[in-house]
Design a protein around this motif. Structure first.
Motif, PDB file in Angstrom:
ATOM      1  N   ALA B 196       0.832  -1.197   0.000  1.00 58.32           N
ATOM      2  CA  ALA B 196       0.000   0.000   0.000  1.00 58.32           C
ATOM      3  C   ALA B 196       0.870   1.252   0.000  1.00 58.32           C
ATOM      4  CB  ALA B 196      -0.928  -0.014   1.209  1.00 58.32           C
ATOM      5  N   ALA B 197       1.929   1.238   0.816  1.00 52.49           N
ATOM      6  CA  ALA B 197       2.782   2.415   0.924  1.00 52.49           C
ATOM      7  C   ALA B 197       3.542   2.666  -0.376  1.00 52.49           C
ATOM      8  CB  ALA B 197       3.762   2.239   2.081  1.00 52.49           C
ATOM      9  N   ARG B 198       4.023   1.609  -1.003  1.00 51.61           N
ATOM     10  CA  ARG B 198       4.843   1.782  -2.194  1.00 51.61           C
ATOM     11  C   ARG B 198       4.057   1.803  -3.490  1.00 51.61           C
ATOM     12  NH1 ARG B 198      10.316   0.748  -1.807  1.00 51.61           N
ATOM     13  NH2 ARG B 198      10.279   1.442  -3.975  1.00 51.61           N
ATOM     14  N   HIS B 199       3.027   0.967  -3.554  1.00 51.01           N
ATOM     15  CA  HIS B 199       2.377   0.789  -4.849  1.00 51.01           C
ATOM     16  C   HIS B 199       0.871   0.967  -4.817  1.00 51.01           C
ATOM     17  CE1 HIS B 199       6.243  -0.701  -6.147  1.00 51.01           C
ATOM     18  NE2 HIS B 199       6.224  -1.630  -5.212  1.00 51.01           N
ATOM     19  N   GLY B 200       0.343   1.644  -3.819  1.00 52.74           N
ATOM     20  CA  GLY B 200      -1.097   1.889  -3.802  1.00 52.74           C
ATOM     21  C   GLY B 200      -1.898   0.600  -3.714  1.00 52.74           C
ATOM     22  N   ARG B 201      -2.782   0.422  -4.688  1.00 53.53           N
ATOM     23  CA  ARG B 201      -3.681  -0.733  -4.636  1.00 53.53           C
ATOM     24  C   ARG B 201      -3.141  -1.924  -5.431  1.00 53.53           C
ATOM     25  NH1 ARG B 201      -8.911  -0.581  -3.182  1.00 53.53           N
ATOM     26  NH2 ARG B 201      -9.484   1.181  -1.874  1.00 53.53           N
ATOM     27  N   LEU B 202      -1.862  -2.194  -5.301  1.00 52.48           N
ATOM     28  CA  LEU B 202      -1.303  -3.308  -6.075  1.00 52.48           C
ATOM     29  C   LEU B 202      -1.886  -4.646  -5.608  1.00 52.48           C
ATOM     30  CD1 LEU B 202       0.607  -4.036  -8.344  1.00 52.48           C
ATOM     31  CD2 LEU B 202       2.461  -4.259  -6.691  1.00 52.48           C
ATOM     32  N   TYR B 203      -2.124  -4.758  -4.288  1.00 55.81           N
ATOM     33  CA  TYR B 203      -2.701  -5.998  -3.768  1.00 55.81           C
ATOM     34  C   TYR B 203      -4.008  -6.308  -4.491  1.00 55.81           C
ATOM     35  CZ  TYR B 203      -4.726  -9.424  -0.620  1.00 55.81           C
ATOM     36  OH  TYR B 203      -5.284 -10.570  -0.113  1.00 55.81           O
ATOM     37  N   CYS B 204      -4.830  -5.275  -4.638  1.00 56.06           N
ATOM     38  CA  CYS B 204      -6.165  -5.458  -5.218  1.00 56.06           C
ATOM     39  C   CYS B 204      -6.106  -5.892  -6.675  1.00 56.06           C
ATOM     40  CB  CYS B 204      -6.946  -4.155  -5.124  1.00 56.06           C
ATOM     41  SG  CYS B 204      -6.879  -3.418  -3.496  1.00 56.06           S
ATOM     42  N   ASN B 205      -4.974  -5.587  -7.333  1.00 57.81           N
ATOM     43  CA  ASN B 205      -4.886  -5.887  -8.756  1.00 57.81           C
ATOM     44  C   ASN B 205      -3.924  -7.027  -9.069  1.00 57.81           C
ATOM     45  OD1 ASN B 205      -6.794  -4.186  -9.895  1.00 57.81           O
ATOM     46  ND2 ASN B 205      -5.455  -2.410  -9.607  1.00 57.81           N
ATOM     47  N   THR B 206      -3.443  -7.697  -8.035  1.00 59.83           N
ATOM     48  CA  THR B 206      -2.607  -8.865  -8.289  1.00 59.83           C
ATOM     49  C   THR B 206      -3.090 -10.070  -7.481  1.00 59.83           C
ATOM     50  OG1 THR B 206      -1.101  -8.009  -6.621  1.00 59.83           O
ATOM     51  CG2 THR B 206      -0.467  -7.685  -8.923  1.00 59.83           C
ATOM     52  N   LEU B 207      -3.188  -9.892  -6.161  1.00 61.72           N
ATOM     53  CA  LEU B 207      -3.464 -11.044  -5.308  1.00 61.72           C
ATOM     54  C   LEU B 207      -4.939 -11.237  -4.969  1.00 61.72           C
ATOM     55  CD1 LEU B 207      -0.502 -10.676  -2.777  1.00 61.72           C
ATOM     56  CD2 LEU B 207      -0.636 -12.149  -4.785  1.00 61.72           C
ATOM     57  N   CYS B 208      -5.680 -10.120  -4.968  1.00 65.16           N
ATOM     58  CA  CYS B 208      -7.042 -10.216  -4.433  1.00 65.16           C
ATOM     59  C   CYS B 208      -7.975 -10.920  -5.415  1.00 65.16           C
ATOM     60  CB  CYS B 208      -7.579  -8.825  -4.123  1.00 65.16           C
ATOM     61  SG  CYS B 208      -9.258  -8.886  -3.468  1.00 65.16           S
ATOM     62  N   PRO B 209      -8.574 -12.035  -4.990  1.00 66.37           N
ATOM     63  CA  PRO B 209      -9.482 -12.743  -5.903  1.00 66.37           C
ATOM     64  C   PRO B 209     -10.752 -11.946  -6.189  1.00 66.37           C
ATOM     65  CG  PRO B 209      -9.443 -13.820  -3.736  1.00 66.37           C
ATOM     66  CD  PRO B 209      -8.391 -12.758  -3.719  1.00 66.37           C
ATOM     67  N   VAL B 210     -11.199 -11.153  -5.201  1.00 65.88           N
ATOM     68  CA  VAL B 210     -12.397 -10.342  -5.424  1.00 65.88           C
ATOM     69  C   VAL B 210     -12.090  -9.249  -6.438  1.00 65.88           C
ATOM     70  CG1 VAL B 210     -14.149  -8.914  -4.323  1.00 65.88           C
ATOM     71  CG2 VAL B 210     -13.156 -10.823  -3.079  1.00 65.88           C
ATOM     72  N   GLY B 211     -10.921  -8.638  -6.272  1.00 68.23           N
ATOM     73  CA  GLY B 211     -10.514  -7.599  -7.219  1.00 68.23           C
ATOM     74  C   GLY B 211     -10.444  -8.141  -8.634  1.00 68.23           C
ATOM     75  N   ALA B 212      -9.865  -9.321  -8.795  1.00 67.47           N
ATOM     76  CA  ALA B 212      -9.726  -9.909 -10.132  1.00 67.47           C
ATOM     77  C   ALA B 212     -11.093 -10.211 -10.723  1.00 67.47           C
ATOM     78  CB  ALA B 212      -8.885 -11.182 -10.052  1.00 67.47           C
ATOM     79  N   PHE B 213     -11.980 -10.788  -9.894  1.00 65.60           N
ATOM     80  CA  PHE B 213     -13.302 -11.148 -10.417  1.00 65.60           C
ATOM     81  C   PHE B 213     -14.108  -9.909 -10.779  1.00 65.60           C
ATOM     82  CE2 PHE B 213     -17.828 -11.996  -9.762  1.00 65.60           C
ATOM     83  CZ  PHE B 213     -18.007 -12.989 -10.704  1.00 65.60           C
ATOM     84  N   LEU B 214     -14.124  -8.928  -9.886  1.00 67.19           N
ATOM     85  CA  LEU B 214     -14.883  -7.714 -10.171  1.00 67.19           C
ATOM     86  C   LEU B 214     -14.255  -6.961 -11.342  1.00 67.19           C
ATOM     87  CD1 LEU B 214     -15.836  -6.422  -6.600  1.00 67.19           C
ATOM     88  CD2 LEU B 214     -17.177  -7.815  -8.180  1.00 67.19           C
ATOM     89  N   GLY B 215     -12.932  -7.147 -11.525  1.00 65.96           N
ATOM     90  CA  GLY B 215     -12.261  -6.539 -12.674  1.00 65.96           C
ATOM     91  C   GLY B 215     -12.824  -7.059 -13.989  1.00 65.96           C
ATOM     92  N   LEU B 216     -13.136  -8.353 -14.010  1.00 64.45           N
ATOM     93  CA  LEU B 216     -13.738  -8.932 -15.214  1.00 64.45           C
ATOM     94  C   LEU B 216     -15.061  -8.247 -15.528  1.00 64.45           C
ATOM     95  CD1 LEU B 216     -13.095 -12.731 -14.624  1.00 64.45           C
ATOM     96  CD2 LEU B 216     -12.052 -11.287 -16.383  1.00 64.45           C
ATOM     97  N   LEU B 217     -15.854  -8.013 -14.485  1.00 59.39           N
ATOM     98  CA  LEU B 217     -17.133  -7.339 -14.686  1.00 59.39           C
ATOM     99  C   LEU B 217     -16.926  -5.862 -14.968  1.00 59.39           C
ATOM    100  CD1 LEU B 217     -19.328  -8.820 -11.818  1.00 59.39           C
ATOM    101  CD2 LEU B 217     -19.221  -9.538 -14.191  1.00 59.39           C
TER     102      LEU B 217
END
Lengths: 317, 511
Positions: B196-217
């Motif tokens: 979060a400190a270095r790359h903002g929402r990188l977790y949400c766009n790499t590791l988070c399964p919810v982020g990946a799924f909602l990204g598809l939508l």
């Protein structure tokens, strides 16, 4: 002729006697309490038993027969009232001391001038939420508070270690610091069936001021219960036998409908913790000799279990 | 501008409500606050698939709908981990670790690959990945395992200081956290904080399964952020503030699948060249590439495999391979080992709410498939006979909601007395600690020469663990063995010991 009034012997004796009688009567009439005192026992009884009343009324009568609360609590003293609040049960199950009795005792202490009255018990399962349930479900927390007591939840840091002189098994114990620091200890157990000690009454109730009760269980329950009384005997024991749990003790079932209780409407009071336990055992219908800790405490000279050797005041309301 | 402010206020509010739910469950459980979890995507989805309930189904539909309409607003408004990351990056910026964000190419293989593996393994009954990565469960564990214990300590210390003034409070209990779980949770927090400190929402766009799924939508969303190149001065301030790293100022493009709708770019643009508007052709994305087609194909394949995995009962061999030899006891309402481990995401809400703190997190006690899931820990506490709270709050349905009368008869384990260890049998001294606390009267005592020997009447035992907790011997001489599938105990109605004749109820005193 000189006539002088001569008193004959008979006259002297009769007048002297009547004078003496008048003086004596005057002295007696001037101190009416002396006359009344002649009708009472010169010393309070060893044990008081009252039956057939409500818990608070029976307590009032019993403490009156004991010579009043002022015998036990002096102005400005701090008092610990130790009921049995070990389980999260409603009063109808009779696994906990009757709240009406606790309230009456707290009030009597306050009326006698006690500076502070503390009420607490170490519940059996010490999880904080369970302790809260015990305090509220038993009705004791609200009853004691309404009479002006300070209800104390117990935590791990409330205890200090003490050594018990002359103990056979329980040589040290962690005792609640309020008991160590207060002037008066009033023990208010409920008489009930106990799965592993046969009965729990006054001596067993003192386990609730000790932190690690598992030591008792591990090294012999009866001996440890008796040993603790060598450290501290309560100043007064009041046994609640108003409603008596006759089986599945000490907790009783959670459902009042299937609780095996009988309404004995009895209250016992004594300074002697062994005598009061022996009397309570008889009320329950048990032989005190069958209760291990009563036998041991009698042998250790903590008190007297032979009720026929003591002065017992009974009263039926 | 207003959008950023609304987002900040709303997301902080949601975050605080979750904090209250996890940190002060006693206060808030009766207020219905736990209904909030119905709008957390993973729990709501699992609940809807396992044990449908209107509120949770509505939650799933709601999240899908708002994503199809507005893109991944969920990630910035509703996700507590998203808000936590925003708070952490804001704090690190405050502390001088200044950074601007840069456009980063998407890591599609990582995020969609992880999503596929997570989905397949979860449907096959291994909750390891979803438990570790689901943002809601992750936040729950952070609150419960890392924030609550020090708060409880502070509270208890403060109440200790009030004792001399005759003010007494019940202490605040906190659930036991094994070192392994604490370390894992701590490391995960450190990792999330670093990202979060270095790359903002990188977790949400790499590791988070919810982020990946909602990204598809999100690719299909009706409202889009559009950069209008005509008015743009190419200052790239919008890219500087894009914490998702999805805005490329040079090509004036925004990756809808990664945009978390923080609306920072709207605020940053001085020329108002970025607009959040509905687009006419919602189906067609700005770029239609072969790689995207391949991706959709692979996703379809993954979904088919996932379904197949269930229908071909892949669970059975998997379970056989990963089930530990001695099973932990699962909470009442969970119906058994398999049903529980297949649904629990280890969010620790049950641990928070458990009044006696008998539920504690485990590391690998359920085997690798049941990573971090809570168990009934009878070395630490016991299950309150009257309590059904864990089932009431469990968001995924892993712990079912039992009626109090059913809970009292639900047998989750069975007490076994080991009389080669028990002090009564060994030393012939009265102990009976187990019988004192048994809520069902399943422990009876047989008297021989005034000594009371305990026995377990298994038909009444429900496995609450009170006897194991209080047993004074080490190792304990009464232990609860788990039941792989919960059963029903008999109701104990009659008093087990006969009424004694004694006492003189009506005439005088017996002395």
């Amino acid at each position: 002729m000189t006539t002088s009034k001569k008193y004959n012997r008979r006259e002297v004796i009769s007048k002297g006697l009547s004078l003496g009688f008048m003086a004596g009567s005057a002295w007696i009439l001037g101190r009416p309490d002396y006359l009344i005192a002649q009708n009472r026992l010169p010393a309070p009884p060893d044990l008081v038993a009252v039956r057939n009343g409500e818990p608070d009324a029976m307590f009032q009568k019993a403490i009156e027969l004991m010579g009043g609360m002022s015998q036990f609590v002096k102005k400005g003293q701090t008092v610990v009232v130790k009921p049995n609040i070990g389980f999260p049960r409603v009063p109808e199950i009779a696994a906990t001391t009757n709240p009406i009795l606790v309230k009456a005792i707290v009030k009597a202490c306050r009326d006698a001038g006690a500076a502070r009255v503390y009420v607490f018990d170490t519940v059996v399962l010490t999880a904080s939420r369970n302790a809260k349930n015990c305090y509220t479900l038993s009705g004791i927390e609200s009853a004691a508070r309404s009479a002006g007591a300070i209800v104390v939840p117990v935590d791990d840091f409330s205890y200090r270690e003490v050594t018990i002189p002359g103990a056979k098994t329980l040589k040290t114990a962690d005792v609640h610091s309020l008991v160590l620091d207060s002037d008066v200890l009033i023990n208010v157990p409920v008489l009930k069936h106990h799965s592993s000690a046969h009965l729990t009454i006054a001596m067993k109730n003192l386990m609730g001021i000790v932190k690690n009760r598992m030591i008792y269980h591990l090294s012999g329950l009866d001996q440890c219960i008796a040993d603790f009384c060598l450290f501290r005997k309560p100043d007064l024991n009041v046994v609640d036998a108003y409603r008596v749990l006759r089986s599945r003790g000490p907790s009783g079932p959670t459902d009042p409908k299937i609780a095996d209780t009988s309404l004995k409407k009895t209250l016992l009071m004594s300074r002697d913790i062994v005598a009061v336990d022996a009397a309570a055992a008889k009320i329950f219908g048990a032989d005190p000799l069958d209760i291990g800790y009563i036998r041991i405490a009698h042998q250790q000279k903590t008190g007297n279990m032979n009720l026929n050797e003591m002065k017992i005041a009974t009263f039926t309301m | 501008m207003i959008w950023v402010r609304i987002r900040q206020v709303f997301s902080i509010l949601v975050f605080l409500l979750f904090a209250l739910l996890f940190l002060l469950p006693e206060r808030f459980i009766h207020s219905g606050l736990h209904g909030l979890v119905a709008f957390q995507f993973v729990p709501a989805l699992i609940r809807t698939l396992s044990e449908p309930e209107a509120l949770f189904a509505a939650g799933v539909v709601f999240v899908l709908l708002i994503t199809l309409c507005f893109g991944r607003v969920y990630c910035s408004f509703l996700c507590p981990l998203g808000t936590l990351q925003d708070i952490l990056s804001r704090l690190s910026a405050r502390m001088g670790a200044r950074r601007t964000y840069r456009y980063r190419p998407p890591r599609n293989i990582l995020r969609y690959g992880l999503l596929a593996i997570t989905a397949i393994s979860a449907s096959a009954g291994a909750m390891t990945l979803i438990a570790a990565l689901d943002p809601f469960s992750l936040t729950g564990r952070l609150f419960k395992h890392l924030v609550h214990p020090p708060l409880a300590w502070v509270y208890n210390t403060a109440t200790g200081l009030l004792k001399p003034f005759d003010i007494y409070r019940h202490p605040l209990d906190t659930a036991f956290v094994p070192l392994s779980v604490a370390v894992f949770t701590g490391l995960f927090l450190a990792g999330v904080a670093y990202l979060a400190a270095r790359h903002g929402r990188l977790y949400c766009n790499t590791l988070c399964p919810v982020g990946a799924f909602l990204g598809l939508l999100g690719r299909l969303s009706l409202f889009r952020l559009r950069l209008n190149p005509s008015g743009c001065r190419e200052c790239a301030r919008c890219e500087d503030v894009c914490k998702a790293g999805c805005l490329d100022a040079r090509s004036a493009s925004i990756d809808e699948s990664r945009c978390v709708r923080c609306f920072n770019c709207l605020q940053a643009c001085s020329k108002n060249t970025i607009r959040f508007r509905p687009v006419r052709r919602p189906g067609a994305g700005p770029v239609w590439s072969p790689s995207r087609r391949a991706l959709i194909a692979s996703l379809a394949a993954a979904l088919t495999t996932g379904t197949a995995a269930i229908s071909f009962s892949l669970r059975q061999p998997l379970a056989a391979a990963t089930t530990p030899k001695t099973l932990p006891v699962t909470p009442p309402g969970s119906t058994g080992f398999a049903a529980f481990t297949h649904l629990c995401t280890a969010c620790s809400l049950c641990i928070s709410v458990c009044p006696t703190k008998v539920l504690t997190p485990s590391f690998m006690d359920y085997g690798p498939a049941g990573f971090l899931q809570p168990k009934m820990n009878y070395e630490k506490s016991f299950c309150d006979f009257e309590c059904t709270l864990c089932g009431r709050v469990c968001p995924t349905g892993a712990i079912g909601n039992l009626a109090p009368e059913d809970k009292k008869l639900t047998k989750i384990g069975e007490a076994k007395l080991l009389d080669d260890l028990c002090v009564v049998y060994v030393d012939h001294n009265n102990c009976g600690a187990c019988g004192e606390v048994c809520p069902t009267g399943a422990i009876r005592f047989v008297e021989k020469e005034t000594i009371l020997y305990p026995e377990v009447d298994a038909k009444f035992c429900i496995g609450c663990g009170a006897c194991e907790l209080v047993c004074p011997t080490r190792p304990r001489s009464i232990v609860v063995d788990a039941l792989a599938v919960h059963t029903r105990a008999e109701k104990n109605i009659s008093p087990p010991t006969p009424k004694r004749p004694g006492g003189l109820p009506d005439e005088g005193f017996p002395f």
